[in-house]
Design a protein around this motif. Structure first.
Motif, PDB file in Angstrom:
ATOM      1  N   VAL A 199       0.846  -1.197   0.000  1.00 41.12           N
ATOM      2  CA  VAL A 199       0.000   0.000   0.000  1.00 41.12           C
ATOM      3  C   VAL A 199       0.879   1.243   0.000  1.00 41.12           C
ATOM      4  CG1 VAL A 199      -1.927  -1.067   1.234  1.00 41.12           C
ATOM      5  CG2 VAL A 199      -0.081   0.012   2.527  1.00 41.12           C
ATOM      6  N   ILE A 256       1.218   6.253   2.993  1.00 40.43           N
ATOM      7  CA  ILE A 256       0.248   6.992   3.778  1.00 40.43           C
ATOM      8  C   ILE A 256      -0.710   6.076   4.548  1.00 40.43           C
ATOM      9  CG2 ILE A 256      -1.623   7.247   2.090  1.00 40.43           C
ATOM     10  CD1 ILE A 256      -1.342  10.289   2.652  1.00 40.43           C
ATOM     11  N   ASN A 270     -10.923  -0.264  -5.289  1.00 40.06           N
ATOM     12  CA  ASN A 270     -10.005   0.833  -5.636  1.00 40.06           C
ATOM     13  C   ASN A 270     -10.515   2.161  -5.094  1.00 40.06           C
ATOM     14  OD1 ASN A 270      -8.221  -0.760  -7.094  1.00 40.06           O
ATOM     15  ND2 ASN A 270      -9.247  -0.406  -9.050  1.00 40.06           N
ATOM     16  N   ARG A 326      -9.046   4.742  -2.268  1.00 43.23           N
ATOM     17  CA  ARG A 326      -8.756   6.165  -2.538  1.00 43.23           C
ATOM     18  C   ARG A 326      -9.399   7.056  -1.478  1.00 43.23           C
ATOM     19  NH1 ARG A 326     -10.110   4.623  -8.387  1.00 43.23           N
ATOM     20  NH2 ARG A 326      -8.053   4.030  -9.169  1.00 43.23           N
ATOM     21  N   VAL A 375      -7.338   6.734   1.680  1.00 43.37           N
ATOM     22  CA  VAL A 375      -6.091   7.494   1.577  1.00 43.37           C
ATOM     23  C   VAL A 375      -6.347   8.970   1.888  1.00 43.37           C
ATOM     24  CG1 VAL A 375      -4.371   8.349  -0.074  1.00 43.37           C
ATOM     25  CG2 VAL A 375      -4.921   5.925  -0.033  1.00 43.37           C
ATOM     26  N   ALA A 376      -7.479   9.480   1.434  1.00 44.55           N
ATOM     27  CA  ALA A 376      -7.769  10.907   1.595  1.00 44.55           C
ATOM     28  C   ALA A 376      -8.315  11.245   2.991  1.00 44.55           C
ATOM     29  CB  ALA A 376      -8.761  11.362   0.532  1.00 44.55           C
ATOM     30  N   GLN A 436      -1.352  -6.459 -16.215  1.00 40.92           N
ATOM     31  CA  GLN A 436      -2.579  -5.668 -16.037  1.00 40.92           C
ATOM     32  C   GLN A 436      -3.671  -6.617 -15.521  1.00 40.92           C
ATOM     33  OE1 GLN A 436      -2.163  -2.531 -16.340  1.00 40.92           O
ATOM     34  NE2 GLN A 436      -0.241  -2.548 -17.506  1.00 40.92           N
ATOM     35  N   PRO A 447       1.695   2.839 -16.976  1.00 42.22           N
ATOM     36  CA  PRO A 447       0.248   2.695 -16.757  1.00 42.22           C
ATOM     37  C   PRO A 447      -0.127   1.348 -16.145  1.00 42.22           C
ATOM     38  CG  PRO A 447       0.791   2.619 -19.109  1.00 42.22           C
ATOM     39  CD  PRO A 447       2.038   2.988 -18.390  1.00 42.22           C
ATOM     40  N   PHE A 448      -1.157   1.387 -15.300  1.00 42.22           N
ATOM     41  CA  PHE A 448      -1.659   0.178 -14.639  1.00 42.22           C
ATOM     42  C   PHE A 448      -3.178   0.216 -14.629  1.00 42.22           C
ATOM     43  CE2 PHE A 448      -2.391  -2.173 -10.445  1.00 42.22           C
ATOM     44  CZ  PHE A 448      -2.224  -3.427 -11.010  1.00 42.22           C
ATOM     45  N   SER A 449      -3.764  -0.960 -14.739  1.00 38.49           N
ATOM     46  CA  SER A 449      -5.230  -1.057 -14.830  1.00 38.49           C
ATOM     47  C   SER A 449      -5.933  -0.624 -13.544  1.00 38.49           C
ATOM     48  CB  SER A 449      -5.617  -2.511 -15.136  1.00 38.49           C
ATOM     49  OG  SER A 449      -5.016  -3.386 -14.186  1.00 38.49           O
ATOM     50  N   ASP A 450      -5.278  -0.752 -12.397  1.00 40.40           N
ATOM     51  CA  ASP A 450      -5.942  -0.486 -11.112  1.00 40.40           C
ATOM     52  C   ASP A 450      -5.120   0.479 -10.256  1.00 40.40           C
ATOM     53  OD1 ASP A 450      -7.000  -3.123 -12.141  1.00 40.40           O
ATOM     54  OD2 ASP A 450      -8.320  -2.806 -10.423  1.00 40.40           O
ATOM     55  N   PRO A 451      -5.012   1.740 -10.716  1.00 40.99           N
ATOM     56  CA  PRO A 451      -4.130   2.696 -10.033  1.00 40.99           C
ATOM     57  C   PRO A 451      -4.765   3.274  -8.765  1.00 40.99           C
ATOM     58  CG  PRO A 451      -5.149   3.738 -11.941  1.00 40.99           C
ATOM     59  CD  PRO A 451      -5.710   2.341 -11.869  1.00 40.99           C
ATOM     60  N   LEU A 452      -4.666   2.528  -7.656  1.00 39.91           N
ATOM     61  CA  LEU A 452      -5.473   2.893  -6.484  1.00 39.91           C
ATOM     62  C   LEU A 452      -4.945   4.081  -5.701  1.00 39.91           C
ATOM     63  CD1 LEU A 452      -3.752   1.586  -4.005  1.00 39.91           C
ATOM     64  CD2 LEU A 452      -4.968  -0.488  -4.613  1.00 39.91           C
ATOM     65  N   ASP A 509      -4.150   6.877  -7.367  1.00 40.08           N
ATOM     66  CA  ASP A 509      -4.298   7.997  -8.300  1.00 40.08           C
ATOM     67  C   ASP A 509      -5.718   8.507  -8.368  1.00 40.08           C
ATOM     68  OD1 ASP A 509      -1.663   8.471  -9.489  1.00 40.08           O
ATOM     69  OD2 ASP A 509      -1.820   6.386 -10.128  1.00 40.08           O
ATOM     70  N   GLN A 528      -5.740   8.397 -13.511  1.00 41.46           N
ATOM     71  CA  GLN A 528      -6.492   7.196 -13.922  1.00 41.46           C
ATOM     72  C   GLN A 528      -6.824   7.268 -15.410  1.00 41.46           C
ATOM     73  OE1 GLN A 528     -10.081   6.143 -11.644  1.00 41.46           O
ATOM     74  NE2 GLN A 528      -9.212   7.237  -9.912  1.00 41.46           N
ATOM     75  N   ILE A 560       3.496  -2.019  -8.637  1.00 42.31           N
ATOM     76  CA  ILE A 560       4.483  -3.094  -8.655  1.00 42.31           C
ATOM     77  C   ILE A 560       4.054  -4.301  -9.500  1.00 42.31           C
ATOM     78  CG2 ILE A 560       3.684  -4.191  -6.512  1.00 42.31           C
ATOM     79  CD1 ILE A 560       6.737  -4.696  -5.967  1.00 42.31           C
ATOM     80  N   ASN A 561       2.747  -4.505  -9.706  1.00 42.81           N
ATOM     81  CA  ASN A 561       2.378  -5.766 -10.353  1.00 42.81           C
ATOM     82  C   ASN A 561       2.953  -5.950 -11.763  1.00 42.81           C
ATOM     83  OD1 ASN A 561       1.058  -8.335 -10.038  1.00 42.81           O
ATOM     84  ND2 ASN A 561      -0.256  -7.653 -11.708  1.00 42.81           N
ATOM     85  N   PRO A 589       5.025   3.191  -5.719  1.00 44.98           N
ATOM     86  CA  PRO A 589       4.315   3.689  -4.525  1.00 44.98           C
ATOM     87  C   PRO A 589       3.602   2.607  -3.721  1.00 44.98           C
ATOM     88  CG  PRO A 589       3.648   4.872  -6.523  1.00 44.98           C
ATOM     89  CD  PRO A 589       4.500   3.729  -6.957  1.00 44.98           C
ATOM     90  N   ASP A 590       3.260   1.478  -4.343  1.00 39.34           N
ATOM     91  CA  ASP A 590       2.563   0.459  -3.550  1.00 39.34           C
ATOM     92  C   ASP A 590       3.519  -0.608  -3.027  1.00 39.34           C
ATOM     93  OD1 ASP A 590       2.910  -0.609  -6.083  1.00 39.34           O
ATOM     94  OD2 ASP A 590       0.979  -1.653  -6.126  1.00 39.34           O
ATOM     95  N   THR A 616      -2.763  14.280   2.582  1.00 43.55           N
ATOM     96  CA  THR A 616      -3.312  12.936   2.580  1.00 43.55           C
ATOM     97  C   THR A 616      -4.358  12.886   1.484  1.00 43.55           C
ATOM     98  OG1 THR A 616      -4.834  13.604   4.300  1.00 43.55           O
ATOM     99  CG2 THR A 616      -2.886  12.441   5.006  1.00 43.55           C
ATOM    100  N   GLY A 617      -4.064  12.114   0.454  1.00 41.58           N
ATOM    101  CA  GLY A 617      -5.007  12.026  -0.648  1.00 41.58           C
ATOM    102  C   GLY A 617      -4.362  11.321  -1.819  1.00 41.58           C
ATOM    103  N   VAL A 618      -5.141  11.138  -2.877  1.00 40.32           N
ATOM    104  CA  VAL A 618      -4.619  10.529  -4.088  1.00 40.32           C
ATOM    105  C   VAL A 618      -3.987  11.625  -4.940  1.00 40.32           C
ATOM    106  CG1 VAL A 618      -6.235   8.610  -4.102  1.00 40.32           C
ATOM    107  CG2 VAL A 618      -6.882  10.761  -5.195  1.00 40.32           C
TER     108      VAL A 618
END
Lengths: 418, 273
Positions: free
Chosen positions: A23, A26, A178, A182, A185-186, A300, B58-63, B65, B70, B107-108, B133-134, B184-186
């Motif tokens: 993760v 943060i 997801n 998010r 995180v915020a 992906q 790029p990644f399919s699940d950018p949690l 961002d 995205q 990372i995936n 970041p993950d 604190t945020g995306v």
């Protein structure tokens, strides 16, 4: 008794090579805080007392172990029992975990609860417990799931929670997670993320398993009471895998008990439209932990498919990945069609309409029962009831067999009989 | 000395003190708005004042961002961008530019590419640093081994809620610079004026605990004025979402790339530039 089955995860949240905390930085303080609070809670007699009391007075535990006489007669082999999690308040096992985590959130002083939901059962369970304790509750739900689980969306809203539709990605459970992450995180200071399955970063897979283990513990006692032996075969469906781990975990040390986790093969594994992560996936990182995943060769995440929203997820809890590799649990899959046939079979034979998720475990009886003996005991975790799926079920019958009511015969090339 | 260490060590006093001291790190998603634009865009941004470039994988699940990145990630994936494509882009850039290049992503895809392979190829084609970041420090020690083996800088993040001791450990594990997440945020989160004070407190804590590496601050910086306010006590700042927003608005009009360059020039030097 084999201790190795109960000594996971380690302090870093690993089940063998699976799990962990993948993760953003943060979230690490929040996960460590949660881990500490959880460890304290499980040792705290007062917390346990509150949890047990809510399970008994609010959830309606213990749930019965029901002998399925006509289903047993149908196969003419082992005796079949259903562990009736469908009789829990709100209609599925999800509330066991929601109660536990809401108590934890309260003990941590968190006032805002967020959760993701696929089939809507976890959303309903979370909204229910939040209503019970007067907590603000926000449920993230993929817009495709909102369309196919309208009844649960209405229930969540009636319970006073907000449903936030998620339009990104697959618009199903995975996208909802997801978006919930998010949000977390915020708003990490005042917000508690109440994950509904045994997935996510440590300590969630451990915590969810522990809060669901009441299922397996009760089942062991009830089976000993009814049959004077442990069950021989135990089945549960696996999406993220919380109902299966709740059932399996207390049974893992009894290595004579055969455990079967049934995934959704969707339209068939070969078609690529499925959610059989442990059958057809490869290890990788999604939603904070390392586990089997449906993914492309470029890493992906692939879209999963299942007629059952609760199983429509390209990942799986890390403990399942470990149990798969170790061979302790046998994982198999059944198609949408086989699950739909099981819904009809169990409904008409037992007067119990199972959730589409649950029906996947029931469909596997077709393969398992011929190999069982009459002196054996089979238990299925009846994880939820099917009221929420009525629209999907009638729509499916119509699409497979236009103009016709419930078909009496199997029409396709896929395995499965009526 | 790595390219990143070099640019931090060689900041020179000039007429514009802010521009000289505060290095500007620009994030773009590789393959956005189309694969053919990434190389010329990097060169344009360099010419406009960017001191280093982060290329998003790029990644399919950018949690981590927000909607902007995205979107960029989705567009890049629709164009079929893979890690090998990104390595080719880096090789292309290296034919004419020595600007420090950092790969940033989840990372995936790296795991599926093969960790060792990924770092080896990155080093071969001229990448300078990596941000995942993950995969926070301590989660996967192989990452740090690979970085050292292939001489790449590994950049880790600190957030406002990171405890002092953890900041020290992150400083220890990082090289190149440490990435400070201002709010604190995306990605793309806005930071309100009322938060400037808490950002100041955060930066003071960062400077106390992070002593080995330069510090860059990112998240929510959309203008030169934002940067002057937020990056005052850091070694520079990172801008991503607001540039991608601009590209999203302007592309495919004829001057979108020039406008992107102008935006970067203003970030670096202010609107008088």
């Amino acid at each position: 008794m084999q201790e190795k089955w109960t000594s996971v995860p380690n302090d870093r949240g690993y089940f063998g090579g699976y799990g962990g905390r993948f993760v953003p930085e943060i979230l690490l303080p929040a996960l460590k805080e949660l881990d500490g609070a959880f460890r304290k809670a499980v040792r705290d007699p007062l917390f346990q007392e509150q949890y047990d009391q809510l399970l008994s007075e609010y959830v309606g535990r213990q749930t019965p172990l029901t002998y399925a006489g006509r289903l047993t007669a149908h196969y003419g082999r082992a005796r079949i029992y259903l562990k009736r999690e469908d009789l829990c308040h709100t209609g599925a096992h999800k509330i066991n975990n929601a109660v536990g985590q809401v108590l934890l959130a309260r003990s941590m002083g968190k006032s805002r609860i967020i959760a993701e939901t696929g089939a809507g059962q976890h959303g309903v369970a979370t909204a229910t417990v939040c209503a019970r304790f007067g907590l603000e509750c926000i449920i993230y739900m993929g817009s495709e799931d909102i369309a196919r689980q309208k009844l649960n969306v209405e229930r969540i809203r009636l319970l006073g929670a907000e449903v936030r539709p998620v339009d990104s990605g697959s618009r199903t459970l995975s996208s909802a997670i997801n978006e919930a992450i998010r949000d977390w995180v915020a708003n990490v200071g005042d917000t508690f993320y109440l994950i509904g399955s045994a997935v996510g970063p440590h300590p969630y897979p451990l915590m969810v398993r522990e809060f669901q283990s009441v299922i397996g513990k009760e089942t062991i006692d009830q089976c000993l009471e009814a049959e004077a032996c442990l069950p021989h075969h135990v089945l549960a469906c696996v999406g993220g895998g919380s109902n299966a781990l709740g059932m399996f975990h207390p049974m893992l040390p009894y290595e004579d008990v055969q455990l079967y986790g049934i995934e959704a093969a969707g339209k068939g594994i070969k078609t690529g439209h499925h959610a059989a992560t442990l059958q057809a996936g490869k290890p990788g990182v999604l939603h904070g932990s390392l586990s089997y995943l449906l993914q492309t060769e470029n890493g992906q995440i692939s879209e999963a498919h299942s007629i059952s929203a609760g199983l429509d997820y390209p990942g799986v809890g890390p403990e399942h990945s470990w149990l798969r590799d170790s061979g302790r649990v046998h994982y198999a899959s059944v198609t949408d069609r086989q699950a739909m046939e099981a819904v009809k079979r169990v409904s008409s034979l037992e007067g119990i309409i199972p959730a589409l998720e649950t029906a996947h475990a029931m469909a596997y009886l077709e393969s398992l029962m011929p190999q069982t003996r009459p002196d054996e005991v089979v238990i299925i975790n009846c994880s939820g009831r099917g009221d929420k799926d009525m629209e999907t079920i009638s729509g499916y019958v119509e699409s497979v067999n236009p103009g016709c009511d419930y078909p009496e015969k199997d029409h396709g090339g896929e395995k499965g009989t009526l | 000395m790595s390219r990143l260490k070099h640019i931090f060590a060689n900041r020179q006093e000039s007429g514009d003190r802010f521009a000289a001291e505060k290095l500007l790190n620009i994030f773009i998603t590789a393959g956005y708005p189309g694969p053919e634009y990434t190389v010329p865009l990097v060169l344009e941004l360099e010419a406009s004042g960017a001191d280093m470039i982060e290329l998003g994988m790029p990644f399919s699940d950018p949690l981590a961002d927000g909607p902007t990145i995205q979107h960029a990630s989705n567009v890049a994936l629709q164009h079929g961008i893979t890690l090998n494509d990104i390595f080719d882009m880096v090789s292309d850039i290296r034919r004419s530019s020595g600007i420090p290049l950092i790969l940033m992503g989840y990372i995936n895809p790296v795991l599926q590419f093969g960790m060792e392979n990924f770092f080896r190829k990155a080093a071969e084609c001229g990448v300078d640093g990596v941000i995942l970041p993950d995969a926070p420090p301590g989660e996967m020690s192989e990452i740090d081994h690979c970085c050292r083996r292939y001489g790449l800088d590994m950049i880790y993040l600190v957030a406002p809620n990171t405890p002092d001791e953890r900041m020290k450990a992150i400083d220890e594990a990082s090289s190149g610079f440490v990435y400070c997440v201002s709010v604190t945020g995306v990605t793309g989160s806005r930071e309100g004026d009322e938060l400037t004070k808490s950002v100041d407190r955060f930066i003071r804590r960062v400077k106390k605990n992070i002593t080995r590496n330069p510090v860059l601050i990112g998240f929510g910086i959309r203008s030169h004025e934002d940067a002057r306010r937020i990056a005052m006590h850091t070694d520079g700042f990172i801008v991503g979402s607001s540039l991608i927003d601009l590209i999203r608005e302007e592309f495919p009009s004829g001057h979108w790339m020039e406008k992107a360059g102008q935006f970067v020039r203003e970030l670096k030097y202010g609107s008088d530039a």
